[in-house]
Write a protein that holds these residues in place. Structure first.
Motif, PDB file in Angstrom:
ATOM      1  N   SER A   1       0.521  -4.003  15.672  1.00 45.05           N
ATOM      2  CA  SER A   1      -0.420  -2.871  15.626  1.00 45.05           C
ATOM      3  C   SER A   1      -1.710  -3.281  14.946  1.00 45.05           C
ATOM      4  O   SER A   1      -1.695  -3.815  13.831  1.00 45.05           O
ATOM      5  CB  SER A   1       0.191  -1.716  14.817  1.00 45.05           C
TER       6      SER A   1
ATOM      7  N   GLY B   1       1.515  -4.634  11.858  1.00 47.93           N
ATOM      8  CA  GLY B   1       0.876  -3.648  10.996  1.00 47.93           C
ATOM      9  C   GLY B   1       1.966  -3.155  10.064  1.00 47.93           C
ATOM     10  O   GLY B   1       3.128  -3.089  10.458  1.00 47.93           O
TER      11      GLY B   1
ATOM     12  N   PHE C   1      12.413  -1.956   8.200  1.00 47.91           N
ATOM     13  CA  PHE C   1      13.284  -0.801   8.354  1.00 47.91           C
ATOM     14  C   PHE C   1      13.510  -0.601   9.848  1.00 47.91           C
ATOM     15  O   PHE C   1      12.654  -0.978  10.653  1.00 47.91           O
ATOM     16  CB  PHE C   1      12.622   0.446   7.769  1.00 47.91           C
TER      17      PHE C   1
ATOM     18  N   TYR D   1       8.914   6.918   9.500  1.00 50.08           N
ATOM     19  CA  TYR D   1       8.446   6.194   8.311  1.00 50.08           C
ATOM     20  C   TYR D   1       9.434   6.417   7.176  1.00 50.08           C
ATOM     21  O   TYR D   1      10.327   7.262   7.254  1.00 50.08           O
ATOM     22  CB  TYR D   1       7.065   6.715   7.912  1.00 50.08           C
ATOM     23  N   GLU D   2       9.277   5.707   6.081  1.00 48.70           N
ATOM     24  CA  GLU D   2      10.163   5.817   4.926  1.00 48.70           C
ATOM     25  C   GLU D   2       9.833   7.083   4.125  1.00 48.70           C
ATOM     26  O   GLU D   2       8.704   7.554   4.101  1.00 48.70           O
ATOM     27  CB  GLU D   2      10.003   4.606   3.994  1.00 48.70           C
TER      28      GLU D   2
ATOM     29  N   VAL E   1       6.246  -2.924   4.109  1.00 49.98           N
ATOM     30  CA  VAL E   1       7.322  -2.340   4.930  1.00 49.98           C
ATOM     31  C   VAL E   1       6.825  -2.166   6.362  1.00 49.98           C
ATOM     32  O   VAL E   1       5.682  -1.762   6.605  1.00 49.98           O
ATOM     33  CB  VAL E   1       7.799  -0.967   4.389  1.00 49.98           C
ATOM     34  N   GLY E   2       7.724  -2.502   7.289  1.00 49.19           N
ATOM     35  CA  GLY E   2       7.371  -2.372   8.702  1.00 49.19           C
ATOM     36  C   GLY E   2       8.601  -2.149   9.548  1.00 49.19           C
ATOM     37  O   GLY E   2       9.686  -1.925   9.008  1.00 49.19           O
ATOM     38  N   MET E   3       8.420  -2.214  10.848  1.00 50.29           N
ATOM     39  CA  MET E   3       9.512  -1.949  11.786  1.00 50.29           C
ATOM     40  C   MET E   3       9.643  -3.082  12.810  1.00 50.29           C
ATOM     41  O   MET E   3      10.142  -2.875  13.917  1.00 50.29           O
ATOM     42  CB  MET E   3       9.246  -0.627  12.537  1.00 50.29           C
TER      43      MET E   3
ATOM     44  N   ASN F   1      -1.784   0.949   6.030  1.00 56.29           N
ATOM     45  CA  ASN F   1      -1.670   2.187   5.256  1.00 56.29           C
ATOM     46  C   ASN F   1      -0.925   1.871   3.970  1.00 56.29           C
ATOM     47  O   ASN F   1      -0.167   0.899   3.898  1.00 56.29           O
ATOM     48  CB  ASN F   1      -0.892   3.254   6.049  1.00 56.29           C
TER      49      ASN F   1
ATOM     50  N   LEU G   1       1.426  10.162   6.112  1.00 55.29           N
ATOM     51  CA  LEU G   1       0.977   8.983   6.853  1.00 55.29           C
ATOM     52  C   LEU G   1       0.399   9.430   8.186  1.00 55.29           C
ATOM     53  O   LEU G   1       0.956  10.286   8.851  1.00 55.29           O
ATOM     54  CB  LEU G   1       2.162   8.041   7.090  1.00 55.29           C
TER      55      LEU G   1
ATOM     56  N   VAL H   1      -4.100   4.260  10.658  1.00 56.41           N
ATOM     57  CA  VAL H   1      -3.447   2.964  10.788  1.00 56.41           C
ATOM     58  C   VAL H   1      -4.202   2.087  11.789  1.00 56.41           C
ATOM     59  O   VAL H   1      -4.568   0.954  11.518  1.00 56.41           O
ATOM     60  CB  VAL H   1      -2.011   3.258  11.288  1.00 56.41           C
TER      61      VAL H   1
HETATM   62  N1  8IG Z   1       8.272   1.173   8.184  1.00 56.43           N
HETATM   63  C1  8IG Z   1       6.937   1.260   8.239  1.00 56.43           C
HETATM   64  N2  8IG Z   1       6.313   0.722   9.292  1.00 56.43           N
HETATM   65  C2  8IG Z   1       4.986   0.841   9.345  1.00 56.43           C
HETATM   66  N3  8IG Z   1       4.138   0.383  10.293  1.00 56.43           N
HETATM   67  C3  8IG Z   1       2.917   0.718   9.880  1.00 56.43           C
HETATM   68  I1  8IG Z   1       1.246   0.266  10.986  1.00 56.43           I
HETATM   69  N4  8IG Z   1       2.911   1.358   8.704  1.00 56.43           N
HETATM   70  C4  8IG Z   1       4.229   1.453   8.339  1.00 56.43           C
HETATM   71  C5  8IG Z   1       4.894   2.015   7.224  1.00 56.43           C
HETATM   72  O1  8IG Z   1       4.309   2.587   6.288  1.00 56.43           O
HETATM   73  N5  8IG Z   1       6.261   1.881   7.212  1.00 56.43           N
END
Ligand code: 8IG
Length: 269
Positions: free
Chosen positions: A38, A122, A185, A190-191, A207-209, A233, A243, A248
Motif C-alpha cells: 500500500s 504499508g 496480524f 485493524y488492531e 503492525v501490518g497484514m 498511520n 484509523l 494511509v
Molecule cells: N494491521 C495493520 N495493518 C495496517 N496496514 C496499514 I497501511 N496500517 C495498518 C495498521 O495500523 N495495522
C-alpha cells in the motif's frame, strides 16, 4: 491445469507461472523481485519505463482479483544488466484464499531466477517518534498469523531472515533510515488499542497484514530478503483518532519519490 489454491504442489505451480513469465517477457531469468505494498506504487516512477506489463492473471496460479478489474499487475524492468520483476499488489492472507496463494508470487519470482526478494508494505507505527510517510527497514518479524507457507517437517531457519547486507546497503543510500520489528496480524480488521499495547509489549514497532508469510516462503526457497515498511498511520490508540484508510494512501503518495530513489539504487546494486 493449475488452480489458484495451489496448496497441492506450490512449487510446481510456481514453475508453471515462471515458465509462462519467460514466454511473456522473452527473459530466461529475472534477478530481483519487488513486491509493492500500500502506498508504494508511485515509487516505481523512479524505475523508468517497464519493458513488459500485464495482469497477474496472465500467469497460472494467481487468484482472480477480489474486485473485478482490479487484478494485480506484474512489470518486468531492465535495470542496467539486471531484470527486476515488480508485483503491483499482492494476495493478502485476509482474502481467505489460503497461505499458498499468499506465497505464490514470491515462489514464482524465485522459480524465475530471482535471488533477491524485496518486500514492501504499508503499516501502522507503534514506536514513539514514528510519523506517517516514514520508511522503516524491517530488522525482524513476529508472525501472529498462527500459520506458515511451509507444509511438513521442513524446519527452516529464520535467523537473519531480513538480510543484514541489504539493510546496510539501504542505510548507505539513506543514513536516516530507521529499523523496526514488524508484526503481521491476520486482519482484515485493524488492531484494537489493547492489541497494539500487546504488540508493543512483545517487541513490535510496526503492525501490518502482509510480508511475514512471504518472507518465510522466500527464505525456504533460498532467496535473500529485504523488507521495507512505510508507516502510513500511527497504530490504533496512539493518536486517539480512528484509523482512516484514505490518510494511509495519501501518506504513501507523499513519500513515494523518496522511496523510488531508494528502491532504484537498491535494485541497481
Ligand atoms: N494491521 C495493520 N495493518 C495496517 N496496514 C496499514 I497501511 N496500517 C495498518 C495498521 O495500523 N495495522
Amino acid at each position: 491445469s493449475v488452480s489458484w489454491d495451489n496448496q497441492s504442489d506450490p512449487h510446481a505451480a510456481a514453475d508453471a507461472a515462471a515458465n509462462r513469465l519467460r514466454e511473456l517477457t522473452g527473459a530466461e531469468t529475472h534477478d530481483v523481485a519487488l513486491v509493492l505494498g500500500s502506498g508504494w506504487v508511485p515509487a516505481t516512477d523512479a524505475l523508468g519505463a517497464p519493458e513488459h506489463e500485464f495482469p497477474v492473471t496472465e500467469l497460472p496460479g494467481f487468484p482472480p482479483p477480489a474486485v473485478a478489474g482490479h487484478a494485480g499487475r506484474i512489470r518486468s524492468y531492465r535495470i542496467n544488466d539486471k531484470r527486476a520483476l515488480v508485483f503491483l499488489g499482492r494476495t493478502h492472507y485476509y482474502e481467505g484464499r489460503g497461505v499458498a496463494a499468499v506465497a505464490h508470487g514470491v515462489r514464482t519470482a524465485v522459480a524465475a531466477g530471482c535471488k533477491t526478494i524485496i518486500l514492501t508494505n504499508g503499516c501502522g507505527g507503534l514506536r514513539e517518534g514514528m510519523r506517517p510517510g516514514q520508511p522503516v527497514l524491517i530488522s525482524d518479524h513476529i508472525n501472529l498469523t498462527a500459520t506458515s507457507p511451509i507444509v511438513g517437517a521442513n524446519f527452516v531457519d529464520l535467523t537473519d531472515l531480513y538480510s543484514p547486507r541489504l539493510r546496510a546497503l539501504c542505510q548507505q543510500v539513506d543514513p536516516t533510515l530507521e529499523e523496526g520489528v514488524y508484526a503481521q496480524f491476520p486482519g482484515p480488521h485493524y488492531e484494537t488499542p489493547a492489541e497494539i499495547n500487546m504488540a508493543r509489549t512483545i517487541g513490535a514497532d510496526l503492525v501490518g497484514m502482509s510480508t511475514t508469510l512471504e518472507a518465510i516462503a522466500a527464505r525456504e526457497a533460498g532467496a535473500e530478503v529485504l523488507g521495507i515498511s512505510l508507516v502510513t498511520n500511527l497504530a490504533a490508540g496512539m493518536t486517539g483518532e480512528p484509523l482512516n484508510h484514505e490518510e494511509v494512501l495519501q501518506a504513501g503518495r507523499d513519500s513515494a519519490s523518496r522511496m523510488g530513489s531508494l528502491l532504484a539504487q537498491v535494485l541497481d546494486r
